[in-house]
Design an enzyme around this catalytic site. Structure first.
Site, PDB file in Angstrom:
ATOM      1  N   ASP A  53       7.488  13.639   0.869  1.00  0.00           N
ATOM      2  CA  ASP A  53       6.528  12.593   0.172  1.00  0.00           C
ATOM      3  C   ASP A  53       5.287  13.240   0.176  1.00  0.00           C
ATOM      4  O   ASP A  53       4.225  12.682   0.595  1.00  0.00           O
ATOM      5  CB  ASP A  53       6.417  11.362   0.893  1.00  0.00           C
ATOM      6  CG  ASP A  53       5.600  10.272   0.341  1.00  0.00           C
ATOM      7  OD1 ASP A  53       5.312  10.256  -0.910  1.00  0.00           O
ATOM      8  OD2 ASP A  53       5.156   9.312   1.124  1.00  0.00           O
ATOM      9  N   CYS A  77       2.075  11.055   3.526  1.00  0.00           N
ATOM     10  CA  CYS A  77       2.711   9.778   4.064  1.00  0.00           C
ATOM     11  C   CYS A  77       1.397   9.158   4.609  1.00  0.00           C
ATOM     12  O   CYS A  77       0.418   9.810   5.228  1.00  0.00           O
ATOM     13  CB  CYS A  77       3.702   9.954   5.028  1.00  0.00           C
ATOM     14  SG  CYS A  77       3.911   8.578   5.953  1.00  0.00           S
ATOM     15  N   GLU A 108      -3.526   0.585   4.069  1.00  0.00           N
ATOM     16  CA  GLU A 108      -2.573   1.438   4.987  1.00  0.00           C
ATOM     17  C   GLU A 108      -3.200   1.816   6.257  1.00  0.00           C
ATOM     18  O   GLU A 108      -4.314   1.979   6.498  1.00  0.00           O
ATOM     19  CB  GLU A 108      -2.351   2.805   4.134  1.00  0.00           C
ATOM     20  CG  GLU A 108      -1.359   3.495   4.503  1.00  0.00           C
ATOM     21  CD  GLU A 108       0.094   2.893   4.746  1.00  0.00           C
ATOM     22  OE1 GLU A 108       0.322   1.986   5.333  1.00  0.00           O
ATOM     23  OE2 GLU A 108       0.946   3.555   3.727  1.00  0.00           O
ATOM     24  N   ASN A 166       2.218  -3.163   5.819  1.00  0.00           N
ATOM     25  CA  ASN A 166       3.360  -1.993   5.784  1.00  0.00           C
ATOM     26  C   ASN A 166       4.006  -2.083   7.111  1.00  0.00           C
ATOM     27  O   ASN A 166       3.172  -1.461   7.847  1.00  0.00           O
ATOM     28  CB  ASN A 166       2.779  -0.574   5.225  1.00  0.00           C
ATOM     29  CG  ASN A 166       3.967   0.269   5.208  1.00  0.00           C
ATOM     30  OD1 ASN A 166       4.995  -0.068   5.530  1.00  0.00           O
ATOM     31  ND2 ASN A 166       3.374   1.634   5.038  1.00  0.00           N
ATOM     32  N   TYR A 191      11.121  -3.871  -2.580  1.00  0.00           N
ATOM     33  CA  TYR A 191      10.135  -2.761  -2.787  1.00  0.00           C
ATOM     34  C   TYR A 191      10.664  -1.507  -2.935  1.00  0.00           C
ATOM     35  O   TYR A 191      11.926  -1.203  -2.526  1.00  0.00           O
ATOM     36  CB  TYR A 191       9.258  -2.737  -1.296  1.00  0.00           C
ATOM     37  CG  TYR A 191       8.280  -1.537  -1.242  1.00  0.00           C
ATOM     38  CD1 TYR A 191       7.495  -1.898  -2.113  1.00  0.00           C
ATOM     39  CD2 TYR A 191       8.411  -0.639  -0.510  1.00  0.00           C
ATOM     40  CE1 TYR A 191       6.235  -0.735  -1.989  1.00  0.00           C
ATOM     41  CE2 TYR A 191       7.487   0.451  -0.279  1.00  0.00           C
ATOM     42  CZ  TYR A 191       6.189   0.310  -1.204  1.00  0.00           C
ATOM     43  OH  TYR A 191       5.309   1.211  -1.293  1.00  0.00           O
ATOM     44  N   HIS A 222       1.831  -0.218  -7.286  1.00  0.00           N
ATOM     45  CA  HIS A 222       0.619   0.143  -6.343  1.00  0.00           C
ATOM     46  C   HIS A 222       0.193   1.291  -6.487  1.00  0.00           C
ATOM     47  O   HIS A 222       1.102   2.438  -6.560  1.00  0.00           O
ATOM     48  CB  HIS A 222       0.511  -0.383  -4.887  1.00  0.00           C
ATOM     49  CG  HIS A 222       1.403   0.194  -4.029  1.00  0.00           C
ATOM     50  ND1 HIS A 222       1.307   1.767  -3.558  1.00  0.00           N
ATOM     51  CD2 HIS A 222       2.771  -0.051  -3.410  1.00  0.00           C
ATOM     52  CE1 HIS A 222       2.407   2.025  -2.751  1.00  0.00           C
ATOM     53  NE2 HIS A 222       3.145   1.078  -2.835  1.00  0.00           N
ATOM     54  N   GLU A 239      -2.741   4.542  -5.005  1.00  0.00           N
ATOM     55  CA  GLU A 239      -3.745   4.698  -4.021  1.00  0.00           C
ATOM     56  C   GLU A 239      -4.753   5.660  -4.169  1.00  0.00           C
ATOM     57  O   GLU A 239      -4.926   6.490  -5.281  1.00  0.00           O
ATOM     58  CB  GLU A 239      -2.704   5.444  -2.758  1.00  0.00           C
ATOM     59  CG  GLU A 239      -2.091   6.870  -3.383  1.00  0.00           C
ATOM     60  CD  GLU A 239      -0.812   7.325  -2.342  1.00  0.00           C
ATOM     61  OE1 GLU A 239      -0.922   8.330  -1.728  1.00  0.00           O
ATOM     62  OE2 GLU A 239       0.302   6.283  -2.306  1.00  0.00           O
ATOM     63  N   ASP A 292       5.845   1.922  -5.702  1.00  0.00           N
ATOM     64  CA  ASP A 292       4.965   2.704  -5.433  1.00  0.00           C
ATOM     65  C   ASP A 292       4.617   3.754  -6.417  1.00  0.00           C
ATOM     66  O   ASP A 292       5.664   4.666  -6.550  1.00  0.00           O
ATOM     67  CB  ASP A 292       5.481   3.411  -4.038  1.00  0.00           C
ATOM     68  CG  ASP A 292       4.368   4.571  -3.438  1.00  0.00           C
ATOM     69  OD1 ASP A 292       3.403   4.639  -3.984  1.00  0.00           O
ATOM     70  OD2 ASP A 292       4.696   4.855  -2.247  1.00  0.00           O
ATOM     71  N   ARG A 337      -4.007   0.533  -3.201  1.00  0.00           N
ATOM     72  CA  ARG A 337      -3.956   0.894  -1.748  1.00  0.00           C
ATOM     73  C   ARG A 337      -4.855   1.867  -1.385  1.00  0.00           C
ATOM     74  O   ARG A 337      -5.119   2.739  -2.109  1.00  0.00           O
ATOM     75  CB  ARG A 337      -2.450   1.573  -1.431  1.00  0.00           C
ATOM     76  CG  ARG A 337      -2.114   2.289  -0.345  1.00  0.00           C
ATOM     77  CD  ARG A 337      -1.102   3.158  -0.280  1.00  0.00           C
ATOM     78  NE  ARG A 337      -0.917   4.264   0.567  1.00  0.00           N
ATOM     79  CZ  ARG A 337      -0.048   5.043   1.067  1.00  0.00           C
ATOM     80  NH1 ARG A 337       1.243   4.661   0.638  1.00  0.00           N
ATOM     81  NH2 ARG A 337      -0.128   6.051   1.406  1.00  0.00           N
ATOM     82  N   ASP A 357       2.354   6.143  -6.262  1.00  0.00           N
ATOM     83  CA  ASP A 357       1.327   7.266  -5.634  1.00  0.00           C
ATOM     84  C   ASP A 357       0.004   7.239  -6.264  1.00  0.00           C
ATOM     85  O   ASP A 357      -0.592   5.938  -6.014  1.00  0.00           O
ATOM     86  CB  ASP A 357       2.245   8.773  -5.935  1.00  0.00           C
ATOM     87  CG  ASP A 357       3.517   8.955  -5.091  1.00  0.00           C
ATOM     88  OD1 ASP A 357       3.431   8.105  -3.916  1.00  0.00           O
ATOM     89  OD2 ASP A 357       4.021   9.621  -5.492  1.00  0.00           O
TER      90      ASP A 357
END
Length: 309
Positions: A62, A126, A191, A213, A48, A116, A118, A89, A161, A91
């Site tokens: 982040d 985060c 999440e 996660n 990952y 992924h 989101e 990821d 996500r 974002d």
């Protein structure tokens, strides 16, 4: 030697095959290419690549400051170092639907097996922090539809996500997950689930693989692989575990040097020279040039050294 000889296409097929309900495939987070090789050597299922890790490695928080070229380049460096499939990821996709279409193709060309996106609003944060804001369902499903339409390889995994659980509760997360699947998401990443029953509710609500996660210091308890398998989870990520461990060790050795004037007391906890050379396949390069590995490394088998002189 050098990079993986498994094609990105084959890695994508492998990822699709392994993600079945209850498989609970384990994907530790790599913070650099060498850590990806270590993950493979320890027989994990995949790698990952966390957006938080990519940002933190640059000394950034982040909050969506990294760019598509930065993420694609670093993720590609990590993915090509291992035979395992790598999930990255992305974002919120680095922009509107047209930007997201480019994101998909850049990540495909970089050799990733999947990504992924989101449903947060920029500036994002985060997923285990409070104060997040998410876009409406129509905007998120538009993102997913654009991603699905843009991919070149149908086996490139598009995971969606949702961060809505921490804002509007579990029922909203279930509703959002179903809408994401209807829009074309191949897998779901809910999440900040509170407990196992919430993971189970999501896995029961959708007919695609679900990710858990298991990040430290977050909203979710650190459940075991078996516990997550029992509630139907297909994939588990440990996104920042290796970075936190490495940086913790780095901080401790620096403190040791400050306190003692030498690192000697910490040497027995370090990766040895021999082990490091083993991880980077130093001896293998001798097949191309005998002048590369023409010395003895303490800790390596003496016969192996002799054969490479």
């Amino acid at each position: 030697m050098l990079y993986s000889k498994v094609s990105p296409a084959d890695k994508r097929v492998a990822l699709r095959k392994m993600l079945t309900p209850g498989a609970a495939r384990q994907f530790p987070g790599a913070f650099n290419p060498l850590s990806a090789r270590l993950i493979e050597e320890k027989n994990f299922d995949g790698v990952y690549i966390s957006g938080a890790v990519l940002a933190n490695d640059l000394g950034l928080p982040d909050i969506g400051l990294t760019t598509l070229p930065e993420v694609a380049a670093r993720a590609g460096q990590i993915a090509r170092m291992t035979d395992l499939p790598a999930l990255v990821d992305a974002d919120t996709g680095f922009g509107e639907p047209m930007n997201l279409a480019r994101t998909i193709q850049e990540l495909e060309h970089a050799g990733l097996a999947g990504m992924h996106i989101e449903d947060q609003v920029l500036p994002k944060r985060c997923g285990h922090l409070d104060g997040k804001t998410v876009v409406d369902t129509a905007t998120m499903t538009q993102r997913i539809a654009a991603a699905a339409d843009a991919r070149i390889d149908d086996n490139f995994l598009i995971m969606a996500r949702t961060d809505i659980r921490g804002i509007n509760g579990l029922d909203a997360a279930i509703e959002r997950a179903r809408a994401m699947v209807d829009a074309g998401a191949d897998a779901i990443f809910p999440e900040a689930m509170k407990d196992l029953s919430e993971f189970e509710a999501i896995t029961n609500a959708v007919d695609v693989p679900v990710l858990a996660n298991m990040t430290e210091f977050g909203k979710s308890e650190l459940f075991t692989r078996q516990q997550l398998a029992d509630v139907g989870v297909a994939m588990i990520i440990y996104p920042v575990t290796l970075l936190r461990s490495a940086m913790g060790a780095a901080e401790r050795v620096l403190d040791t040097i400050t306190a003692n004037g030498t690192q000697d007391a910490y040497v027995d906890q370090m990766l040895t020279r021999a082990r490091l050379y083993e991880l980077v396949a130093y001896e293998d390069y001798n097949a191309f040039d005998s002048g590369i590995f023409n010395f003895e490394v303490p800790g390596l088998d003496t016969q192996a050294n002799a054969e490479n002189l």
